[in-house]
Design a protein around this motif. Structure first.
Motif, PDB file in Angstrom:
ATOM      1  N   ARG A   1       0.839  -1.199   0.000  1.00 50.17           N
ATOM      2  CA  ARG A   1       0.000   0.000   0.000  1.00 50.17           C
ATOM      3  C   ARG A   1       0.871   1.245   0.000  1.00 50.17           C
ATOM      4  O   ARG A   1       1.783   1.389   0.811  1.00 50.17           O
ATOM      5  CB  ARG A   1      -0.912  -0.004   1.216  1.00 50.17           C
ATOM      6  N   PRO A   2       0.594   2.201  -0.907  1.00 54.23           N
ATOM      7  CA  PRO A   2       1.418   3.411  -0.992  1.00 54.23           C
ATOM      8  C   PRO A   2       1.268   4.312   0.234  1.00 54.23           C
ATOM      9  O   PRO A   2       2.209   4.975   0.627  1.00 54.23           O
ATOM     10  CB  PRO A   2       0.931   4.108  -2.256  1.00 54.23           C
ATOM     11  N   LEU A   3       0.097   4.338   0.832  1.00 53.41           N
ATOM     12  CA  LEU A   3      -0.119   5.123   2.046  1.00 53.41           C
ATOM     13  C   LEU A   3      -0.348   4.163   3.200  1.00 53.41           C
ATOM     14  O   LEU A   3      -1.374   3.494   3.275  1.00 53.41           O
ATOM     15  CB  LEU A   3      -1.328   6.039   1.887  1.00 53.41           C
ATOM     16  N   SER A   4       0.639   4.103   4.086  1.00 48.74           N
ATOM     17  CA  SER A   4       0.574   3.159   5.189  1.00 48.74           C
ATOM     18  C   SER A   4       1.267   3.768   6.391  1.00 48.74           C
ATOM     19  O   SER A   4       2.387   4.253   6.290  1.00 48.74           O
ATOM     20  CB  SER A   4       1.262   1.851   4.787  1.00 48.74           C
ATOM     21  N   PHE A   5       0.601   3.713   7.537  1.00 51.29           N
ATOM     22  CA  PHE A   5       1.212   4.234   8.762  1.00 51.29           C
ATOM     23  C   PHE A   5       2.238   3.252   9.322  1.00 51.29           C
ATOM     24  O   PHE A   5       3.089   3.617  10.102  1.00 51.29           O
ATOM     25  CB  PHE A   5       0.143   4.533   9.811  1.00 51.29           C
ATOM     26  N   THR A   6       2.149   1.994   8.929  1.00 53.28           N
ATOM     27  CA  THR A   6       3.039   0.981   9.480  1.00 53.28           C
ATOM     28  C   THR A   6       4.186   0.626   8.541  1.00 53.28           C
ATOM     29  O   THR A   6       5.195   0.114   8.986  1.00 53.28           O
ATOM     30  CB  THR A   6       2.256  -0.312   9.783  1.00 53.28           C
ATOM     31  N   GLY A   7       4.014   0.840   7.235  1.00 54.76           N
ATOM     32  CA  GLY A   7       5.009   0.416   6.269  1.00 54.76           C
ATOM     33  C   GLY A   7       4.969  -1.075   6.010  1.00 54.76           C
ATOM     34  O   GLY A   7       5.822  -1.625   5.331  1.00 54.76           O
ATOM     35  N   GLU A   8       3.979  -1.756   6.582  1.00 49.35           N
ATOM     36  CA  GLU A   8       3.867  -3.207   6.477  1.00 49.35           C
ATOM     37  C   GLU A   8       2.466  -3.609   6.029  1.00 49.35           C
ATOM     38  O   GLU A   8       1.932  -4.609   6.489  1.00 49.35           O
ATOM     39  CB  GLU A   8       4.159  -3.855   7.838  1.00 49.35           C
TER      40      GLU A   8
ATOM     41  N   VAL B   1      -2.865  -7.890   4.486  1.00 49.16           N
ATOM     42  CA  VAL B   1      -1.889  -7.982   5.570  1.00 49.16           C
ATOM     43  C   VAL B   1      -1.716  -6.584   6.143  1.00 49.16           C
ATOM     44  O   VAL B   1      -1.471  -5.639   5.399  1.00 49.16           O
ATOM     45  CB  VAL B   1      -0.544  -8.546   5.070  1.00 49.16           C
ATOM     46  N   ARG B   2      -1.863  -6.488   7.445  1.00 49.12           N
ATOM     47  CA  ARG B   2      -1.728  -5.198   8.126  1.00 49.12           C
ATOM     48  C   ARG B   2      -0.688  -5.310   9.234  1.00 49.12           C
ATOM     49  O   ARG B   2      -0.696  -6.258  10.015  1.00 49.12           O
ATOM     50  CB  ARG B   2      -3.062  -4.735   8.715  1.00 49.12           C
ATOM     51  N   GLY B   3       0.194  -4.315   9.284  1.00 45.52           N
ATOM     52  CA  GLY B   3       1.250  -4.295  10.293  1.00 45.52           C
ATOM     53  C   GLY B   3       0.819  -3.574  11.553  1.00 45.52           C
ATOM     54  O   GLY B   3      -0.282  -3.032  11.639  1.00 45.52           O
ATOM     55  N   ALA B   4       1.720  -3.573  12.522  1.00 41.88           N
ATOM     56  CA  ALA B   4       1.461  -2.944  13.818  1.00 41.88           C
ATOM     57  C   ALA B   4       1.844  -1.474  13.782  1.00 41.88           C
ATOM     58  O   ALA B   4       2.807  -1.081  13.126  1.00 41.88           O
ATOM     59  CB  ALA B   4       2.257  -3.654  14.905  1.00 41.88           C
ATOM     60  N   MET B   5       1.067  -0.672  14.486  1.00 40.73           N
ATOM     61  CA  MET B   5       1.378   0.757  14.586  1.00 40.73           C
ATOM     62  C   MET B   5       2.580   0.991  15.507  1.00 40.73           C
ATOM     63  O   MET B   5       3.382   1.865  15.269  1.00 40.73           O
ATOM     64  CB  MET B   5       0.172   1.527  15.125  1.00 40.73           C
ATOM     65  N   LEU B   6       2.674   0.207  16.568  1.00 41.16           N
ATOM     66  CA  LEU B   6       3.751   0.358  17.546  1.00 41.16           C
ATOM     67  C   LEU B   6       4.705  -0.818  17.446  1.00 41.16           C
ATOM     68  O   LEU B   6       4.282  -1.970  17.414  1.00 41.16           O
ATOM     69  CB  LEU B   6       3.181   0.418  18.965  1.00 41.16           C
TER      70      LEU B   6
ATOM     71  N   ASP C   1       9.638   2.544  -5.250  1.00 41.82           N
ATOM     72  CA  ASP C   1       9.796   1.854  -3.977  1.00 41.82           C
ATOM     73  C   ASP C   1       8.560   1.920  -3.089  1.00 41.82           C
ATOM     74  O   ASP C   1       8.235   0.983  -2.399  1.00 41.82           O
ATOM     75  CB  ASP C   1      11.013   2.389  -3.240  1.00 41.82           C
ATOM     76  N   MET C   2       7.850   3.045  -3.098  1.00 41.69           N
ATOM     77  CA  MET C   2       6.692   3.157  -2.219  1.00 41.69           C
ATOM     78  C   MET C   2       5.473   2.408  -2.759  1.00 41.69           C
ATOM     79  O   MET C   2       4.470   2.284  -2.091  1.00 41.69           O
ATOM     80  CB  MET C   2       6.337   4.613  -1.957  1.00 41.69           C
ATOM     81  N   MET C   3       5.550   1.887  -3.960  1.00 35.33           N
ATOM     82  CA  MET C   3       4.414   1.174  -4.543  1.00 35.33           C
ATOM     83  C   MET C   3       4.893  -0.129  -5.179  1.00 35.33           C
ATOM     84  O   MET C   3       4.778  -0.330  -6.378  1.00 35.33           O
ATOM     85  CB  MET C   3       3.717   2.054  -5.581  1.00 35.33           C
ATOM     86  N   ASN C   4       5.472  -1.012  -4.388  1.00 37.64           N
ATOM     87  CA  ASN C   4       5.981  -2.270  -4.914  1.00 37.64           C
ATOM     88  C   ASN C   4       4.848  -3.202  -5.308  1.00 37.64           C
ATOM     89  O   ASN C   4       3.878  -3.356  -4.575  1.00 37.64           O
ATOM     90  CB  ASN C   4       6.856  -2.962  -3.864  1.00 37.64           C
ATOM     91  N   HIS C   5       4.980  -3.809  -6.458  1.00 39.21           N
ATOM     92  CA  HIS C   5       4.055  -4.830  -6.933  1.00 39.21           C
ATOM     93  C   HIS C   5       4.879  -6.018  -7.385  1.00 39.21           C
ATOM     94  O   HIS C   5       5.864  -5.843  -8.100  1.00 39.21           O
ATOM     95  CB  HIS C   5       3.245  -4.326  -8.138  1.00 39.21           C
ATOM     96  N   TYR C   6       4.486  -7.181  -6.982  1.00 36.51           N
ATOM     97  CA  TYR C   6       5.145  -8.364  -7.500  1.00 36.51           C
ATOM     98  C   TYR C   6       4.203  -9.546  -7.455  1.00 36.51           C
ATOM     99  O   TYR C   6       3.146  -9.498  -6.834  1.00 36.51           O
ATOM    100  CB  TYR C   6       6.469  -8.655  -6.796  1.00 36.51           C
ATOM    101  N   GLN C   7       4.578 -10.599  -8.181  1.00 38.27           N
ATOM    102  CA  GLN C   7       3.736 -11.779  -8.283  1.00 38.27           C
ATOM    103  C   GLN C   7       4.363 -12.937  -7.539  1.00 38.27           C
ATOM    104  O   GLN C   7       5.592 -13.050  -7.477  1.00 38.27           O
ATOM    105  CB  GLN C   7       3.554 -12.181  -9.747  1.00 38.27           C
ATOM    106  N   VAL C   8       3.501 -13.798  -7.009  1.00 34.07           N
ATOM    107  CA  VAL C   8       3.944 -15.009  -6.338  1.00 34.07           C
ATOM    108  C   VAL C   8       3.169 -16.168  -6.941  1.00 34.07           C
ATOM    109  O   VAL C   8       1.940 -16.138  -6.984  1.00 34.07           O
ATOM    110  CB  VAL C   8       3.700 -14.934  -4.814  1.00 34.07           C
ATOM    111  N   GLN C   9       3.899 -17.162  -7.403  1.00 35.90           N
ATOM    112  CA  GLN C   9       3.284 -18.382  -7.911  1.00 35.90           C
ATOM    113  C   GLN C   9       3.488 -19.477  -6.869  1.00 35.90           C
ATOM    114  O   GLN C   9       4.605 -19.668  -6.383  1.00 35.90           O
ATOM    115  CB  GLN C   9       3.913 -18.806  -9.236  1.00 35.90           C
ATOM    116  N   VAL C  10       2.398 -20.184  -6.552  1.00 32.88           N
ATOM    117  CA  VAL C  10       2.422 -21.212  -5.518  1.00 32.88           C
ATOM    118  C   VAL C  10       2.019 -22.539  -6.145  1.00 32.88           C
ATOM    119  O   VAL C  10       0.967 -22.639  -6.784  1.00 32.88           O
ATOM    120  CB  VAL C  10       1.465 -20.847  -4.363  1.00 32.88           C
ATOM    121  N   ALA C  11       2.859 -23.562  -5.953  1.00 36.34           N
ATOM    122  CA  ALA C  11       2.627 -24.867  -6.575  1.00 36.34           C
ATOM    123  C   ALA C  11       1.480 -25.612  -5.895  1.00 36.34           C
ATOM    124  O   ALA C  11       1.122 -25.345  -4.740  1.00 36.34           O
ATOM    125  CB  ALA C  11       3.894 -25.716  -6.498  1.00 36.34           C
ATOM    126  N   GLU C  12       0.942 -26.546  -6.623  1.00 36.74           N
ATOM    127  CA  GLU C  12      -0.108 -27.415  -6.106  1.00 36.74           C
ATOM    128  C   GLU C  12       0.399 -28.138  -4.859  1.00 36.74           C
ATOM    129  O   GLU C  12       1.539 -28.578  -4.799  1.00 36.74           O
ATOM    130  CB  GLU C  12      -0.490 -28.439  -7.181  1.00 36.74           C
TER     131      GLU C  12
END
Length: 184
Positions: A15-22, A40-45, A157-168
Motif C-alpha cells: 500500500r502506498p499510504l501506510s502508517f506501518t510500512g507493512e 496484511v496489516r502491520g502494527a502501529m507500535l 519503492d513506495m508502490m511495490n508490486h510483484y507476483q507469487v506463484q504457488v505450486a499445487e
C-alpha cells in the motif's frame, strides 16, 4: 488454503499510504481476473509483543495468520501462528551463507531449542535476489514449490508490486506470509 488445482498466482501490492510500512493487499490472479484474497496489516507500535503483522481474509475479515517478529534474534525472524494461536513454524534469515537465504521451519518437525545445532531441518529454503524480489522457495528435496518475481519494468519503492506463484499442494497463506515477512 492449500493449492489443490494446480499453480495459483497472486499479486502482492504494498500500500502506498501506510502508517506501518507493512500493509499489503493480495489478490489472486490465477485465471487472469483479479479477486481479492487476503490483506496484511502491520502494527502501529513496534514494542515487545506488539510488533505483529496480521493476514486477514479479504472476503470475511477473519484472521488467518499472525506474523510475530522475534525481537531478540541474531537475524530477522518471525514466528508464524494460525488464527487460533497454534504455532505453524517460523522464518528466519540464515546467519552464515554465501547469499541471502531465509529458512522456514515447521513446528513439531524435530529438533529442540531455538538456536544452533538443535534446530530441525528447514522445511523450505528461500533463495534469490530479495532486493529485486526475484526468489524461490525450495522444499527439503530441493524442488521449487513457490516463486516470487517483480511485476513490471519500473518499480517505485513506495508502490511495490510483484507476483507469487504457488505450486499445487502448498499452503498459499504460509507462502504469502513468508513473502510479507521478507519484504518487511
Amino acid at each position: 488454503s492449500v493449492c489443490q488445482d494446480g499453480v495459483r498466482t497472486f499479486a502482492i501490492k504494498e500500500r502506498p499510504l501506510s502508517f506501518t510500512g507493512e500493509d499489503f493487499d493480495i489478490t489472486e490472479i490465477t485465471n487472469s481476473n483479479e479477486e481479492d484474497f487476503v490483506k496484511v496489516r502491520g502494527a502501529m507500535l513496534h514494542l515487545p509483543g506488539k510488533d505483529k503483522m496480521r493476514m486477514k481474509s479479504a472476503s470475511s475479515g477473519d484472521n488467518l495468520v499472525v506474523m510475530d517478529r522475534v525481537l531478540i534474534a541474531a537475524t530477522p525472524s518471525y514466528d508464524l501462528y494460525r488464527s487460533d494461536g497454534t504455532k505453524i513454524g517460523w522464518i528466519e534469515k540464515k546467519l552464515i551463507s554465501f547469499m541471502d537465504t531465509f529458512d522456514v521451519y515447521m513446528e513439531g518437525k524435530g529438533g529442540f531449542g531455538v538456536t544452533g545445532l538443535f534446530k530441525p531441518t528447514p522445511a523450505y529454503r528461500i533463495e534469490g535476489d530479495f532486493l529485486d524480489r526475484n526468489f524461490s522457495f525450495k522444499n527439503e528435496e530441493g524442488k521449487i514449490v513457490a516463486r516470487a518475481n517483480m511485476d513490471g519494468w519500473v518499480q517505485i519503492d513506495m508502490m511495490n508490486h510483484y507476483q507469487v506463484q504457488v505450486a499445487e499442494g502448498m499452503d498459499a497463506c504460509l507462502v504469502l506470509a513468508c513473502v510479507c515477512c521478507i519484504d518487511e
